[in-house]
Design a protein around this motif. Structure first.
Motif, short mmCIF file in Angstrom:
data_model
loop_
_atom_site.label_atom_id
_atom_site.label_comp_id
_atom_site.label_asym_id
_atom_site.label_seq_id
_atom_site.Cartn_x
_atom_site.Cartn_y
_atom_site.Cartn_z
N UNK A 43 0.85 -1.19 0.00
CA UNK A 43 0.00 0.00 0.00
C UNK A 43 0.89 1.24 0.00
N UNK A 44 0.39 2.31 -0.61
CA UNK A 44 1.08 3.60 -0.61
C UNK A 44 0.28 4.57 0.26
N UNK A 45 0.96 5.24 1.16
CA UNK A 45 0.32 6.25 2.00
C UNK A 45 0.80 7.62 1.55
N UNK A 46 -0.11 8.38 0.96
CA UNK A 46 0.20 9.72 0.45
C UNK A 46 -0.16 10.76 1.50
N UNK A 47 0.84 11.47 2.00
CA UNK A 47 0.62 12.52 3.00
C UNK A 47 0.35 13.84 2.27
N UNK A 48 -0.81 14.44 2.57
CA UNK A 48 -1.21 15.68 1.91
C UNK A 48 -0.99 16.86 2.85
N UNK A 49 -0.50 18.00 2.33
CA UNK A 49 -0.33 19.18 3.17
C UNK A 49 -1.68 19.75 3.58
N UNK A 50 -1.66 20.59 4.60
CA UNK A 50 -2.91 21.13 5.14
C UNK A 50 -3.57 22.14 4.22
N UNK A 51 -2.81 22.68 3.29
CA UNK A 51 -3.36 23.73 2.44
C UNK A 51 -2.93 25.09 2.92
N UNK A 52 -2.33 25.13 4.12
CA UNK A 52 -1.85 26.40 4.67
C UNK A 52 -0.37 26.61 4.35
N UNK A 53 0.26 25.60 3.72
CA UNK A 53 1.67 25.71 3.36
C UNK A 53 1.82 26.38 2.01
N UNK A 54 2.92 26.10 1.34
CA UNK A 54 3.19 26.72 0.06
C UNK A 54 2.31 26.15 -1.04
N UNK A 55 2.06 26.97 -2.05
CA UNK A 55 1.27 26.51 -3.19
C UNK A 55 1.99 25.38 -3.91
N UNK A 56 3.33 25.44 -3.91
CA UNK A 56 4.11 24.41 -4.59
C UNK A 56 3.93 23.05 -3.92
N UNK A 57 3.91 23.03 -2.58
CA UNK A 57 3.74 21.78 -1.84
C UNK A 57 2.36 21.19 -2.10
N UNK A 58 1.34 22.07 -2.11
CA UNK A 58 -0.02 21.60 -2.35
C UNK A 58 -0.16 21.07 -3.77
N UNK A 59 0.43 21.77 -4.73
CA UNK A 59 0.38 21.34 -6.13
C UNK A 59 1.08 20.00 -6.31
N UNK A 60 2.21 19.81 -5.61
CA UNK A 60 2.95 18.55 -5.71
C UNK A 60 2.13 17.39 -5.15
N UNK A 61 1.41 17.65 -4.05
CA UNK A 61 0.58 16.61 -3.46
C UNK A 61 -0.58 16.25 -4.37
N UNK A 62 -1.20 17.26 -4.97
CA UNK A 62 -2.29 17.01 -5.91
C UNK A 62 -1.79 16.23 -7.13
N UNK A 63 -0.58 16.56 -7.57
CA UNK A 63 0.02 15.83 -8.68
C UNK A 63 0.26 14.38 -8.30
N UNK A 64 0.70 14.17 -7.06
CA UNK A 64 0.91 12.80 -6.57
C UNK A 64 -0.35 11.99 -6.59
N UNK A 65 -1.46 12.62 -6.20
CA UNK A 65 -2.76 11.93 -6.21
C UNK A 65 -3.14 11.55 -7.63
N UNK A 66 -2.91 12.46 -8.58
CA UNK A 66 -3.21 12.19 -9.98
C UNK A 66 -2.34 11.05 -10.52
#
Length: 217
Positions: free
Chosen positions: A48-71
């Protein structure tokens, strides 16, 4: 093996140490992106893969990277089993993760012990969604997913009563007395509850039911 995707170095080191200290039987490995995990020689070892997502209060780059990971996880062929961990519990976020193929949405408001149990639950075929979010998700066109979750963990009214007693640590004899049923019947209900929750024992069933079903049941 559990592949944990967490780009933040300090967070990843702390999470890895905590997971390994709690669950010494499982293998946990940290990767800083889905791409890093895909390039790793042990990629195929991941159950199993556990994807840790940022809270949304961090940088836009970190949030975009997490969304990309989900995709990227959603697009993998053959499909990979994955779960999302986040400190945000908005229904729309949970629904998006589930629609992307996540088998669990683990809020950081749960204990580490519960998070590990959820991962084990997903590995054996279960689904996990915070119980407090199920009703709210229905208003976000999540009826199909809510129905799937409820079907996966559906318990009869009697089984719910027994599950509530299990959460209190009550033995079968006392459960039978409190619910006015035979002890043998209680044993059958406990076995069925364990089967539906994919629990290995009473303690695990109590732990999982405590997160999956609201206290008013």
């Amino acid at each position: 093996m559990v592949a944990v995707i967490e780009p933040r170095v300090l967070f990843s080191q702390c999470l890895l140490a905590a997971l390994r200290s709690l669950d010494r039987e499982s293998i946990f490995r940290i990767y800083h992106s889905v791409a890093d995990w895909q390039d790793a020689p042990d990629r195929s070892d991941a159950a199993i893969v556990l994807l840790c997502m940022p809270s949304g209060e961090g940088s836009d780059a970190a949030l975009a990277a997490a969304e990309q990971g989900l995709t990227e996880l959603q697009a993998l062929e053959p499909p990979v089993m994955f779960a999302v961990m986040s400190d945000r519990e908005e229904p729309e976020r949970i629904l998006k993760a589930l629609e992307s193929g996540a088998r669990a949405y683990i809020p950081t408001s749960v204990s580490l012990e519960v998070a590990v149990q959820i991962l084990h639950l997903v590995i054996v075929g279960g689904i996990f969604v915070p119980a407090s979010s199920l009703v709210a998700m229905a208003s976000f066109n999540g009826t199909k997913i809510v129905s799937e979750v409820e079907d996966t963990f559906s318990l009869s009214a009697r089984q719910l009563s027994v599950a509530k007693a299990l959460r209190k640590g009550m033995p079968n004899k006392l459960i039978a007395y409190e619910l006015n049923m035979c002890e043998s019947t209680v044993k059958v209900h406990v076995r069925n509850i364990m089967k539906k929750l994919k629990a290995k024992n009473r303690t695990e069933a109590a732990l999982l039911s405590n997160r999956l079903f609201s206290e008013d049941k």
